[in-house]
Enzyme design. Structure first.
Site, PDB file in Angstrom:
ATOM      1  N   ARG A 266     -89.271  35.861  12.049  1.00  0.00           N
ATOM      2  CA  ARG A 266     -88.195  35.668  11.069  1.00  0.00           C
ATOM      3  C   ARG A 266     -87.165  34.672  11.597  1.00  0.00           C
ATOM      4  O   ARG A 266     -86.544  33.935  10.834  1.00  0.00           O
ATOM      5  CB  ARG A 266     -87.542  37.024  10.742  1.00  0.00           C
ATOM      6  CG  ARG A 266     -86.598  36.946   9.564  1.00  0.00           C
ATOM      7  CD  ARG A 266     -86.129  38.302   9.089  1.00  0.00           C
ATOM      8  NE  ARG A 266     -85.242  38.941  10.064  1.00  0.00           N
ATOM      9  CZ  ARG A 266     -84.741  40.156   9.914  1.00  0.00           C
ATOM     10  NH1 ARG A 266     -85.049  40.878   8.863  1.00  0.00           N
ATOM     11  NH2 ARG A 266     -83.940  40.668  10.830  1.00  0.00           N
TER      12      ARG A 266
ATOM     13  N   ARG B 158     -76.280  35.316   7.798  1.00  0.00           N
ATOM     14  CA  ARG B 158     -77.345  34.402   8.236  1.00  0.00           C
ATOM     15  C   ARG B 158     -77.306  33.173   7.337  1.00  0.00           C
ATOM     16  O   ARG B 158     -76.639  33.175   6.299  1.00  0.00           O
ATOM     17  CB  ARG B 158     -78.716  35.094   8.107  1.00  0.00           C
ATOM     18  CG  ARG B 158     -78.876  36.241   9.078  1.00  0.00           C
ATOM     19  CD  ARG B 158     -80.213  36.952   8.888  1.00  0.00           C
ATOM     20  NE  ARG B 158     -80.253  38.148   9.718  1.00  0.00           N
ATOM     21  CZ  ARG B 158     -80.801  39.301   9.337  1.00  0.00           C
ATOM     22  NH1 ARG B 158     -81.351  39.428   8.157  1.00  0.00           N
ATOM     23  NH2 ARG B 158     -80.797  40.326  10.157  1.00  0.00           N
TER      24      ARG B 158
ATOM     25  N   ARG C 217     -82.643  45.431  18.658  1.00  0.00           N
ATOM     26  CA  ARG C 217     -83.279  45.939  17.443  1.00  0.00           C
ATOM     27  C   ARG C 217     -84.604  46.641  17.766  1.00  0.00           C
ATOM     28  O   ARG C 217     -84.941  47.652  17.150  1.00  0.00           O
ATOM     29  CB  ARG C 217     -83.495  44.796  16.437  1.00  0.00           C
ATOM     30  CG  ARG C 217     -82.189  44.417  15.751  1.00  0.00           C
ATOM     31  CD  ARG C 217     -82.282  43.218  14.831  1.00  0.00           C
ATOM     32  NE  ARG C 217     -80.953  42.922  14.309  1.00  0.00           N
ATOM     33  CZ  ARG C 217     -80.601  42.956  13.017  1.00  0.00           C
ATOM     34  NH1 ARG C 217     -81.500  43.230  12.102  1.00  0.00           N
ATOM     35  NH2 ARG C 217     -79.371  42.702  12.645  1.00  0.00           N
TER      36      ARG C 217
HETATM   37  N1  LIG Z   1     -96.621  43.071   5.420  1.00  0.00           N
HETATM   38  C1  LIG Z   1     -96.143  42.025   6.077  1.00  0.00           C
HETATM   39  N2  LIG Z   1     -96.952  41.264   6.828  1.00  0.00           N
HETATM   40  C2  LIG Z   1     -96.472  40.208   7.527  1.00  0.00           C
HETATM   41  N3  LIG Z   1     -95.169  39.835   7.506  1.00  0.00           N
HETATM   42  C3  LIG Z   1     -94.323  40.552   6.778  1.00  0.00           C
HETATM   43  C4  LIG Z   1     -94.757  41.685   6.028  1.00  0.00           C
HETATM   44  N4  LIG Z   1     -93.677  42.214   5.411  1.00  0.00           N
HETATM   45  C5  LIG Z   1     -92.620  41.439   5.750  1.00  0.00           C
HETATM   46  N5  LIG Z   1     -93.005  40.450   6.559  1.00  0.00           N
HETATM   47  C6  LIG Z   1     -92.159  39.422   7.206  1.00  0.00           C
HETATM   48  O1  LIG Z   1     -91.471  40.090   8.267  1.00  0.00           O
HETATM   49  C7  LIG Z   1     -90.157  39.574   8.427  1.00  0.00           C
HETATM   50  C8  LIG Z   1     -89.159  40.729   8.344  1.00  0.00           C
HETATM   51  O2  LIG Z   1     -89.135  41.201   7.008  1.00  0.00           O
HETATM   52  P1  LIG Z   1     -87.796  41.698   6.354  1.00  0.00           P
HETATM   53  O3  LIG Z   1     -86.709  40.727   6.621  1.00  0.00           O
HETATM   54  O4  LIG Z   1     -88.110  42.015   4.941  1.00  0.00           O
HETATM   55  O5  LIG Z   1     -87.541  43.010   7.208  1.00  0.00           O
HETATM   56  P2  LIG Z   1     -86.429  44.137   7.071  1.00  0.00           P
HETATM   57  O6  LIG Z   1     -87.076  45.419   7.285  1.00  0.00           O
HETATM   58  O7  LIG Z   1     -85.689  43.945   5.796  1.00  0.00           O
HETATM   59  O8  LIG Z   1     -85.473  43.791   8.292  1.00  0.00           O
HETATM   60  P3  LIG Z   1     -83.927  44.139   8.538  1.00  0.00           P
HETATM   61  O9  LIG Z   1     -83.811  45.596   8.600  1.00  0.00           O
HETATM   62  O10 LIG Z   1     -83.624  43.470   9.826  1.00  0.00           O
HETATM   63  O11 LIG Z   1     -83.146  43.537   7.406  1.00  0.00           O
HETATM   64  C9  LIG Z   1     -89.964  38.532   7.337  1.00  0.00           C
HETATM   65  O12 LIG Z   1     -90.150  37.251   7.897  1.00  0.00           O
HETATM   66  C10 LIG Z   1     -91.065  38.852   6.321  1.00  0.00           C
HETATM   67  O13 LIG Z   1     -91.488  37.703   5.636  1.00  0.00           O
HETATM   68  N1  LIG Z   2     -76.358  52.802   7.273  1.00  0.00           N
HETATM   69  C1  LIG Z   2     -76.483  51.604   6.709  1.00  0.00           C
HETATM   70  N2  LIG Z   2     -77.399  50.743   7.163  1.00  0.00           N
HETATM   71  C2  LIG Z   2     -77.507  49.549   6.550  1.00  0.00           C
HETATM   72  C3  LIG Z   2     -76.711  49.194   5.462  1.00  0.00           C
HETATM   73  N3  LIG Z   2     -77.059  47.953   5.061  1.00  0.00           N
HETATM   74  C4  LIG Z   2     -78.052  47.563   5.858  1.00  0.00           C
HETATM   75  N4  LIG Z   2     -78.327  48.525   6.744  1.00  0.00           N
HETATM   76  C5  LIG Z   2     -79.354  48.514   7.791  1.00  0.00           C
HETATM   77  O1  LIG Z   2     -78.937  47.718   8.848  1.00  0.00           O
HETATM   78  C6  LIG Z   2     -80.090  47.213   9.535  1.00  0.00           C
HETATM   79  C7  LIG Z   2     -79.894  45.790   9.881  1.00  0.00           C
HETATM   80  O2  LIG Z   2     -79.779  44.983   8.761  1.00  0.00           O
HETATM   81  P1  LIG Z   2     -79.699  43.386   8.898  1.00  0.00           P
HETATM   82  O3  LIG Z   2     -79.476  42.884   7.517  1.00  0.00           O
HETATM   83  O4  LIG Z   2     -78.584  43.078   9.847  1.00  0.00           O
HETATM   84  O5  LIG Z   2     -81.039  42.948   9.456  1.00  0.00           O
HETATM   85  C8  LIG Z   2     -81.269  47.471   8.613  1.00  0.00           C
HETATM   86  O6  LIG Z   2     -81.993  48.553   9.148  1.00  0.00           O
HETATM   87  C9  LIG Z   2     -80.662  47.899   7.330  1.00  0.00           C
HETATM   88  O7  LIG Z   2     -81.447  48.848   6.652  1.00  0.00           O
HETATM   89  C10 LIG Z   2     -75.755  50.149   5.002  1.00  0.00           C
HETATM   90  O8  LIG Z   2     -75.008  49.935   4.040  1.00  0.00           O
HETATM   91  N5  LIG Z   2     -75.686  51.311   5.650  1.00  0.00           N
END
Ligand SMILES: Nc1ncnc2c1ncn2[C@@H]1O[C@H](COP(=O)(O)OP(=O)(O)OP(=O)(O)O)[C@@H](O)[C@H]1O
Ligand SMILES: Nc1nc2c(ncn2[C@@H]2O[C@H](COP(=O)(O)O)[C@@H](O)[C@H]2O)c(=O)[nH]1
Length: 395
Positions: A279, A186, A290
């Site tokens: 996001r 990204r 997703r």
């Molecule tokens: N408690 C919350 N309330 C509102 N917005 C939130 C909260 N927690 C996270 N966010 C927002 O939600 C969006 C998704 O959060 P984040 O990218 O951390 O999710 P993720 O679970 O890591 O997703 P992925 O698995 O796709 O990487 C972001 O824009 C973040 O700022």
């Molecule tokens: N099994 C695994 N899942 C992973 C790993 N690294 C990230 N993730 C999961 O993929 C999704 C999507 O991530 P994104 O960065 O494309 O939004 C998210 O649920 C991560 O937890 C891995 O090494 N192994």
């Protein structure tokens, strides 16, 4: 060529008994100990004898040979993993049919407990891949407070946000396991920091070479945690955080890596969708994929024995406080063994005192009392087999 390092994550709880406090408990059911501190130890498991010797080869500190007692033939196995530090003396004892515990003498205190995995699921898998006898080293990590943390949950729930907060507040305590992925970066993502962005064929090749702890096809791309990613965090003396999907969490549960498993839930499906859209990193098609996968992941969050904690990420600050609570970071809690672990310069001089089904007791041979370090260490074997953690539901 890349040499595979094993994860320093087979952890177990250690109770520290200080001289002058409670009298040590000796166990009448202790087995007769055959282990001695010496240059060579041999351990019988079934039809095999594992001979563990101090090696003349400076590159490998301890050499392993296996005697097949039925055929009276010797095999030198493929040895995987980062090797223990070279030392002059060690003791060995059988933990169970899968692992031998090695206690090294004269090495740093945070480096003296090792396992030689001889028949763990990981070793069985590697035997199949390599078609040879395989054994693997894994380092003992003292106390649950150093277990890696696996964080799972649907895309957009806020896993990355919570992890970023944790790493910002406790930069010296936690380290992120940088996954490999075949998805494109990204806008603000940096190769090697957020992910190792890689070609599918290269990643598949490395998976087949056994370099990955786990991998999964997620939302149309391949993601995986390399053994090196976890190893490099523990090498820095930090607690490793893995952000992986539910399939990955399952694989880690089945591996020899002892970890704490946390599932992050959204307060509602609508809120999840709102966050994912806000996001702004996915196309409409990717968002739909997703969200579809999110339903399946939420269904699996209650799978028996998979997650130790469920955290609902409604308000970010409240959820973060709950995360800290369940990691015992909220009350200035200091792990009882930190004094032992931090002092990497202190030299271990423990011998194996007794073994029961549930614990192995080690005794310090030097007068460590004045230095304030432990005189007796109890290794809790129950946590070697998955560790039963309390299941908490946080709001
Ligand atoms: N408690 C919350 N309330 C509102 N917005 C939130 C909260 N927690 C996270 N966010 C927002 O939600 C969006 C998704 O959060 P984040 O990218 O951390 O999710 P993720 O679970 O890591 O997703 P992925 O698995 O796709 O990487 C972001 O824009 C973040 O700022
Ligand atoms: N099994 C695994 N899942 C992973 C790993 N690294 C990230 N993730 C999961 O993929 C999704 C999507 O991530 P994104 O960065 O494309 O939004 C998210 O649920 C991560 O937890 C891995 O090494 N192994």
């Amino acid at each position: 060529m890349f040499t595979m390092d094993r994860i320093q994550g087979v952890s177990f709880l250690i109770t520290v008994h200080f001289m002058g406090e409670e009298a040590p408990v000796f166990h009448v059911e202790s087995v007769a100990l055959e282990s001695r501190d010496c240059l060579q130890n041999s351990i019988d498991i079934g039809d095999k004898t594992y001979v563990i010797s101090i090696s003349d080869d400076p590159k490998s500190s301890i050499s392993i040979k296996i005697l097949d007692k039925l055929t009276q033939t010797w095999v030198v196995p493929t040895v995987l993993g980062a090797h223990p530090t070279p030392t002059k003396s060690h003791a060995a004892i059988l933990v169970n049919s899968e692992k031998i515990l090695i206690i090294e003498k004269g090495v740093a205190l945070n480096d003296f407990i090792w396992f030689l995995e001889v028949d763990t699921p990981f070793v069985k898998q590697q035997c199949k891949i390599k078609g040879t006898e395989v054994v693997a080293w894994s380092k003992g990590v003292i106390s649950e407070g150093h277990m890696p943390i696996v964080i799972s949950g649907p895309s957009g729930v806020g896993k990355g946000t919570l992890i970023a907060k944790l790493m910002k507040e406790f930069p010296s305590k936690f380290g992120f396991s940088v996954s490999h992925t075949t998805r494109s970066p990204r806008e603000k993502e940096i190769d090697g920091i957020h992910y190792h962005f890689t070609e599918r064929s290269k990643m598949e090749q490395e998976i087949s070479e056994g370099k990955f702890l786990e991998f999964a096809h997620v939302h149309g791309n391949l993601y995986g945690t390399s053994i090196e990613a976890v190893e490099s965090v523990s090498d820095q003396g930090k607690r490793c955080i893995l952000d992986i999907d539910v399939q990955g969490a399952r694989s880690v549960r089945a591996s020899s890596l002892e970890a704490i498993f946390i599932f992050v839930c959204p307060p509602s499906f609508e809120e999840l969708e709102k966050r994912l859209r806000a996001r702004g990193t996915e196309t409409e098609e990717q968002i739909q994929k997703r969200l579809k996968n999110a339903r399946a992941e939420l269904d699996q969050s209650n799978s028996l024995g998979l997650f130790d904690h469920l955290l609902i990420n409604g308000g970010l600050e409240a959820c973060y406080e709950n995360l800290k609570k369940l990691l015992s970071l909220d009350d200035g809690h200091e792990d009882s063994n930190d004094s032992l672990i931090k002092d990497g310069k202190a030299i271990a001089c423990y011998s194996i005192l007794s073994k029961t089904n549930s614990e192995i007791l080690l005794q310090s041979e030097t007068n460590e009392v004045e230095k304030g370090t432990a005189n007796l260490l109890s290794l809790d074997l129950s946590s070697l087999s998955g560790g039963v953690l309390t299941r908490t539901f946080d709001q």
